[in-house]
Design an enzyme around this catalytic site. Structure first.
Site, PDB file in Angstrom:
ATOM      1  N   LYS A 177       0.815  -1.252  -0.185  1.00 35.97           N
ATOM      2  CA  LYS A 177      -0.062   0.099   0.085  1.00 35.97           C
ATOM      3  C   LYS A 177       1.052   1.101  -0.136  1.00 35.97           C
ATOM      4  O   LYS A 177       1.835   1.303   0.844  1.00 35.97           O
ATOM      5  CB  LYS A 177      -0.814  -0.053   1.169  1.00 35.97           C
ATOM      6  CG  LYS A 177      -1.950   1.115   1.229  1.00 35.97           C
ATOM      7  CD  LYS A 177      -2.920   0.939   2.372  1.00 35.97           C
ATOM      8  CE  LYS A 177      -3.918   2.143   2.432  1.00 35.97           C
ATOM      9  NZ  LYS A 177      -5.098   1.940   3.419  1.00 35.97           N
ATOM     10  N   SER A 199      -9.893   2.201   2.427  1.00 44.05           N
ATOM     11  CA  SER A 199      -8.853   2.859   1.408  1.00 44.05           C
ATOM     12  C   SER A 199      -8.035   1.899   0.739  1.00 44.05           C
ATOM     13  O   SER A 199      -7.265   2.252  -0.248  1.00 44.05           O
ATOM     14  CB  SER A 199      -8.061   3.794   2.445  1.00 44.05           C
ATOM     15  OG  SER A 199      -7.263   3.242   3.046  1.00 44.05           O
ATOM     16  N   SER A 239     -10.421  -0.144   6.850  1.00 41.52           N
ATOM     17  CA  SER A 239      -9.897  -0.045   5.150  1.00 41.52           C
ATOM     18  C   SER A 239      -9.115  -1.441   4.735  1.00 41.52           C
ATOM     19  O   SER A 239      -8.629  -1.299   3.583  1.00 41.52           O
ATOM     20  CB  SER A 239      -8.604   1.174   5.128  1.00 41.52           C
ATOM     21  OG  SER A 239      -9.420   2.094   4.897  1.00 41.52           O
TER      22      SER A 239
HETATM   23  N1  GLN Z   1     -13.623   4.404   5.344  1.00 43.16           N
HETATM   24  C1  GLN Z   1     -13.123   5.049   6.828  1.00 43.16           C
HETATM   25  C2  GLN Z   1     -12.701   6.377   6.747  1.00 43.16           C
HETATM   26  O1  GLN Z   1     -12.845   6.898   5.491  1.00 43.16           O
HETATM   27  C3  GLN Z   1     -11.759   3.958   7.284  1.00 43.16           C
HETATM   28  C4  GLN Z   1     -10.611   4.328   6.569  1.00 43.16           C
HETATM   29  C5  GLN Z   1      -9.331   3.672   7.062  1.00 43.16           C
HETATM   30  O2  GLN Z   1      -9.593   2.453   7.570  1.00 43.16           O
HETATM   31  N2  GLN Z   1      -8.233   3.840   6.517  1.00 43.16           N
HETATM   32  O3  GLN Z   1     -12.100   6.976   7.558  1.00 43.16           O
END
Ligand code: GLN
Length: 484
Positions: free
Chosen positions: A74, A149, A173
């Site tokens: 990532k 994400s 995410s």
């Molecule tokens: N979708 C959640 C957010 O936008 C979690 C994102 C994540 O776990 N990095 O904050």
């Protein structure tokens, strides 16, 4: 023999038996990357260094656990001498002088980091639509989002390009994109994996973890990713077991909790049916279901959307045009340097989070919002603590449904935030949780979430592996079923 959709175990065997050389494996990986550029899943490739490492392994074979295995990282993990953007314009030219501990750990175990995967900007999002580098496409369908994400990581595993990828999970995410792309993904206990060299979003929630086709491969990766790291003060100084050891132990007598407050009646009938089928599968393996109550769990999403933006507003203050990455052209003074760099460098969702975070931390509102959210967070954690006195794991759907269309939630941040309804509680409580594929609805994969008690990743992986040796959902791919 094609390498597409192979697991880590299968590729390791192919390498050991010399069915393929290390160099051929990496060359084939890059040809799969080339035929899948429409996914837009990579931001930066690491081809020359990968080929060099493979040639080296052909000359000097290694017995390391992940020797020669191609892994996609990532783009949130710092990688020495390899661009790291975090999905943002702000870091479009950032080349870190060091690698994150987790990257070092994986590479020291022999894996080859083939490239950096696209992601929501600074890991804020659930659809990969907030990346400065464009949307990632879900391999299961045109215009379908891969989740976020860690959407790029999920997409490259789901498309069978690599057997494994790293991800991070602040509110879901790893698990949500794993669910939407039909792969397995684990968020470990907070502190299991060092956060050093991970670009911070919300430090008290961020946790790295493995994404792969199977729970077994997640266990292999987790074995290497974990370490106690003095460079991260929240890194846990706990024994690291061999996470593959218990995988095949039967789960007869296992107690699985079903959360009363998770109201599944609001979900699509077909999604509920998939969940009910998985319950039956676990019953046939000898597990027992127990209804549990987590009275404060409905406060998880609002609590998260105070705590996470607060921490993000503080963490992202370091991107000021002075120290890292982008700097605007011709500022007339220091204040303009800050304002122009940040206005140009950050996208809309990141700005929204910084605004919310600065507001909830401001002198007049700190007690009403941030402090209150931290108190509620403790109540949520206490709810889990009492539940785990009667059960081994908690089971729920990972998301409310399958992958959705690009643009379909764009105007409504709340709808997007609710994507993580089932995943956020584990982050607030610091607990390990994973998602495995457990069905297909409308040709889109659906995921099953299992949440475990503190440090009980081995049990979670065992419960997931038992499901995968008795079902075939993890063998479904956008190109049909994988044979084995
Ligand atoms: N979708 C959640 C957010 O936008 C979690 C994102 C994540 O776990 N990095 O904050």
């Amino acid at each position: 023999m094609s390498i597409q959709f192979k697991t880590i175990n299968e590729l390791s065997h192919m390498l050991k038996n010399k069915d393929i050389s290390n160099k051929e494996l990496i060359e084939e990986t890059f040809s799969l990357i080339d035929t899948n550029t429409h996914l837009n899943a990579f931001v930066t490739l690491n081809k020359d260094a990968s080929l060099l490492k493979a040639e080296e392994l052909d000359k000097n074979p290694s017995s390391l656990a992940l020797a020669g295995i191609p892994v996609a990282q990532k783009d949130l993990f710092c990688t020495k001498d390899l661009r790291t953007t975090c999905g943002s314009n702000m870091l479009s030219s950032f080349i870190p002088p060091y690698s994150a501990t987790v990257i070092e750990n994986l590479e020291n175990a022999g894996c080859i980091s083939v490239g950096k995967t696209n992601m929501d900007e600074f890991a804020m999002g659930s659809s990969n639509e907030t990346s400065f580098y464009g949307n990632v496409q879900n391999p299961w369908g045109d215009k379908l989002v891969p989740g976020g994400s860690s959407g790029g990581s999920a997409a490259v595993v789901a498309a069978g390009i690599v057997p494994a990828a790293s991800g991070t999970d602040t509110g879901g995410s790893i698990r949500q994109p794993a669910s939407l792309c039909g792969i397995s993904g684990l968020k470990p206990t907070y502190g299991r994996i060092s956060r050093w060299g991970m670009i911070a979003f919300a430090s008290s929630l961020d946790q790295a973890g493995p994404m792969a086709r199977t729970a077994e491969d997640c266990a292999l990766l987790l074995n290497e990713m974990c370490s106690h790291d003095h460079k991260d003060t929240t890194s846990l100084d706990e024994a690291i077991p061999d996470f593959t050891k218990d995988l095949n132990l039967p789960i007869k007598g296992l107690k699985i909790g079903l959360v009363k407050e998770f109201d599944l009646s609001k979900l699509d009938n077909e999604v509920v049916k998939v969940f009910e089928e998985s319950k039956k599968q676990y019953e046939s393996l000898g597990a027992e279901f127990i209804d549990i109550s987590l009275p404060n769990i409905s406060l998880s999403v609002p609590t998260y959307y105070v705590v996470a933006p607060a921490e993000c507003s503080s963490n992202l203050s370091r991107f000021d045009g002075v120290k890292f990455g982008k700097r605007c052209d011709d500022p007339k003074d220091l204040e303009e340097l800050y304002i122009k760099t940040r206005s140009e460098g950050f996208g809309d969702e990141v700005k929204r989070r910084i605004l919310i975070g600065s507001y909830v931390l401001s002198a007049g509102f700190y007690d009403a919002y941030y402090k209150k959210a931290q108190q509620v967070r403790r109540l949520i954690k206490n709810d889990f603590d009492s539940a785990f006195k009667q059960i081994d794991v908690i089971m729920s759907p990972t998301t409310r449904g399958g992958a959705f269309e690009e643009g379909s939630k764009g105007d409504d941040p709340i709808q997007m935030y609710l994507e993580d309804l089932f995943t956020i509680p584990a982050n607030l409580a610091g607990l390990p949780a994973l998602s495995i594929p457990n069905g297909i609805v409308d040709n889109k994969p659906i995921g099953l979430q299992l949440i475990g008690n503190f440090l009980e990743e081995s049990k979670l992986l065992q419960v997931a592996h038992n499901f995968q040796i008795s079902t075939d959902w993890h063998k479904k791919t956008p190109n049909g079923d994988v044979k084995s």
